[in-house]
Design an enzyme around this catalytic site. Sequence first.
Site, PDB file in Angstrom:
ATOM      1  N   LEU A 178      40.953  27.197   6.904  1.00 34.25           N
ATOM      2  CA  LEU A 178      39.931  26.561   7.741  1.00 34.25           C
ATOM      3  C   LEU A 178      39.161  27.571   8.563  1.00 34.25           C
ATOM      4  CD1 LEU A 178      42.109  23.627   9.155  1.00 34.25           C
ATOM      5  CD2 LEU A 178      40.254  23.423   7.491  1.00 34.25           C
ATOM      6  N   GLY A 179      39.786  28.693   8.847  1.00 36.26           N
ATOM      7  CA  GLY A 179      39.103  29.686   9.669  1.00 36.26           C
ATOM      8  C   GLY A 179      40.015  30.860   9.949  1.00 36.26           C
ATOM      9  N   GLY A 194      40.694  34.182  12.913  1.00 33.57           N
ATOM     10  CA  GLY A 194      40.366  34.732  14.217  1.00 33.57           C
ATOM     11  C   GLY A 194      40.897  36.135  14.313  1.00 33.57           C
ATOM     12  N   PHE A 208      43.525  37.003  15.743  1.00 32.18           N
ATOM     13  CA  PHE A 208      44.980  37.048  15.690  1.00 32.18           C
ATOM     14  C   PHE A 208      45.576  36.392  14.467  1.00 32.18           C
ATOM     15  CE2 PHE A 208      43.611  37.029  20.116  1.00 32.18           C
ATOM     16  CZ  PHE A 208      44.042  38.295  20.468  1.00 32.18           C
ATOM     17  N   GLY A 209      44.919  35.375  13.974  1.00 30.71           N
ATOM     18  CA  GLY A 209      45.573  34.644  12.899  1.00 30.71           C
ATOM     19  C   GLY A 209      44.623  34.007  11.916  1.00 30.71           C
ATOM     20  N   VAL A 256      43.960  30.261   9.919  1.00 32.37           N
ATOM     21  CA  VAL A 256      44.270  28.849  10.111  1.00 32.37           C
ATOM     22  C   VAL A 256      44.078  28.100   8.791  1.00 32.37           C
ATOM     23  CG1 VAL A 256      43.653  26.752  11.387  1.00 32.37           C
ATOM     24  CG2 VAL A 256      43.560  28.976  12.533  1.00 32.37           C
ATOM     25  N   LYS A 279      48.219  27.555  12.361  1.00 31.67           N
ATOM     26  CA  LYS A 279      47.760  28.931  12.612  1.00 31.67           C
ATOM     27  C   LYS A 279      48.921  29.875  12.319  1.00 31.67           C
ATOM     28  CE  LYS A 279      46.211  30.975  16.913  1.00 31.67           C
ATOM     29  NZ  LYS A 279      45.128  30.845  17.918  1.00 31.67           N
ATOM     30  N   ASP A 318      38.808  32.679  27.177  1.00 30.60           N
ATOM     31  CA  ASP A 318      38.148  33.022  25.908  1.00 30.60           C
ATOM     32  C   ASP A 318      37.189  31.908  25.498  1.00 30.60           C
ATOM     33  OD1 ASP A 318      37.595  34.808  23.881  1.00 30.60           O
ATOM     34  OD2 ASP A 318      39.278  34.206  22.625  1.00 30.60           O
TER      35      ASP A 318
HETATM   36  P1  ATP Z   1      40.150  34.422  18.207  1.00 28.59           P
HETATM   37  O1  ATP Z   1      39.636  35.570  17.441  1.00 28.59           O
HETATM   38  O2  ATP Z   1      39.024  33.493  18.579  1.00 28.59           O
HETATM   39  O3  ATP Z   1      41.023  34.739  19.367  1.00 28.59           O
HETATM   40  P2  ATP Z   1      42.452  33.181  16.901  1.00 28.59           P
HETATM   41  O4  ATP Z   1      43.020  34.170  15.938  1.00 28.59           O
HETATM   42  O5  ATP Z   1      43.183  32.959  18.169  1.00 28.59           O
HETATM   43  O6  ATP Z   1      40.972  33.539  17.153  1.00 28.59           O
HETATM   44  P3  ATP Z   1      41.660  30.434  16.563  1.00 28.59           P
HETATM   45  O7  ATP Z   1      40.439  30.634  17.384  1.00 28.59           O
HETATM   46  O8  ATP Z   1      42.700  29.546  17.131  1.00 28.59           O
HETATM   47  O9  ATP Z   1      42.310  31.821  16.125  1.00 28.59           O
HETATM   48  O10 ATP Z   1      41.234  29.887  15.122  1.00 28.59           O
HETATM   49  C1  ATP Z   1      40.348  30.595  14.279  1.00 28.59           C
HETATM   50  C2  ATP Z   1      39.353  29.645  13.610  1.00 28.59           C
HETATM   51  O11 ATP Z   1      40.061  28.659  12.810  1.00 28.59           O
HETATM   52  C3  ATP Z   1      38.534  28.808  14.584  1.00 28.59           C
HETATM   53  O12 ATP Z   1      37.385  29.497  15.033  1.00 28.59           O
HETATM   54  C4  ATP Z   1      38.208  27.558  13.746  1.00 28.59           C
HETATM   55  O13 ATP Z   1      37.100  27.771  12.892  1.00 28.59           O
HETATM   56  C5  ATP Z   1      39.450  27.367  12.898  1.00 28.59           C
HETATM   57  N1  ATP Z   1      40.402  26.419  13.535  1.00 28.59           N
HETATM   58  C6  ATP Z   1      41.251  26.730  14.530  1.00 28.59           C
HETATM   59  N2  ATP Z   1      41.987  25.674  14.920  1.00 28.59           N
HETATM   60  C7  ATP Z   1      41.597  24.629  14.155  1.00 28.59           C
HETATM   61  C8  ATP Z   1      41.991  23.246  14.087  1.00 28.59           C
HETATM   62  N3  ATP Z   1      42.926  22.750  14.893  1.00 28.59           N
HETATM   63  N4  ATP Z   1      41.390  22.453  13.159  1.00 28.59           N
HETATM   64  C9  ATP Z   1      40.443  22.980  12.343  1.00 28.59           C
HETATM   65  N5  ATP Z   1      40.024  24.272  12.369  1.00 28.59           N
HETATM   66  C10 ATP Z   1      40.585  25.101  13.255  1.00 28.59           C
HETATM   67 MG    MG Z   2      39.214  31.592  18.425  1.00 27.75          MG
END
Ligand code: ATP
Ligand code: MG
Length: 322
Positions: free
Chosen positions: A34-35, A37, A39-40, A42, A57, A153
């Site tokens: 789905l995406g 970031g 750190f991780g 998803v 995630k 953030d």
């Molecule tokens: P960041 O670089 O922003 O710190 P991160 O690694 O902490 O990112 P998230 O921001 O939690 O990760 O998630 C990354 C991407 O995944 C989001 O920008 C979104 O597009 C998708 N995503 C995250 N959570 C969900 C969810 N609950 N349902 C659908 N898509 C999601």
């Molecule tokens: Mg994020």
Amino acid sequence: MQEEDDESSLFEPRIVHIEPGLEFVTRYEVLEELGKGRFGVVHKVIEKRSGQKFAAKFVRCRTAKDRDKLIFQVQDEIDIMNMLRHQKLLQLAAAFENPREMVMVMEYISGGELFERVVADDFTLTEKDCILFMRQICEGVAYMHRQQVVHLDLKPENIMCHTRMSHEIKIIDFGLSQKIDPNKPIRVLFGTPEFIPPEIISYEPIGVQSDMWSIGVICYVLLSGLSPFMGDNDSETFANITRAYYDFEDEAFNTVSQDARDFISALLVKRKEERLSAEQCLKHVWLDPENHHQTVVLSTDKLKKFIIRRKWQANHQVRQVA
Ligand code: ATP
Ligand code: MG
């Protein structure tokens, strides 16, 4: 499209404790990404027992030393999410631990990122839409701040649409969030350059007011497609932020109301104590639902360019910490 509306997960709020990773494999089936970031990554997952969709995630670690750090980090994120029970804030359903990876199972959000949605061909963006979105962001953040939690953030990628059809948003990603103790000043050295407040750049104590600055930046971008402090490089951006140097001169603001500019100006204030609080924002005349008369259509051409640039930066890893 109705079908899609039903996809988002519904579950009882619960206090999440980390469980063994083998449990995850027996209980969930992993579907598409789905995406991503910093750190991780998803993925959409299905809970086998109920057939319900969730978002998981996955955060990986490389070495044993990394692993200890990661467990603390994820435990912090879980502790924060356990504290937050609000419709505008993403809810956590479960968490699992593997030797080299942590998994957080969260409510699945089917509407995609807010900014992607408003630039889509089937969406006409007006100032009224922006008011509805900004109001919900302030509601979620006001709740967090009442629990003394600062998000740290807030940026467009972390504001999602509940479904493709509704105007409901959810704030996600509590990976940098912190509980504030009013008697213990906290200083941090992270964030996303374009959205961080002056106090982070100068390494002064942060507070819940730090989020309010980022809300001001998000609002500015949503209405104009322009990034208020963006320079040619990060040090230029930081210099602009430190001076709180921005204006509404661009023609993109010609169709934006004075109330909207007043709202932004009350947030992009260098001294954090002088910014509007989230509660005060909800009382600001611009966010008053009674005042929704304007329906001027806003051009989203610049916003499209903004999104493309952010994606490019994410893929090229120049989205480094401050
Ligand atoms: P960041 O670089 O922003 O710190 P991160 O690694 O902490 O990112 P998230 O921001 O939690 O990760 O998630 C990354 C991407 O995944 C989001 O920008 C979104 O597009 C998708 N995503 C995250 N959570 C969900 C969810 N609950 N349902 C659908 N898509 C999601
Ligand atoms: Mg994020």
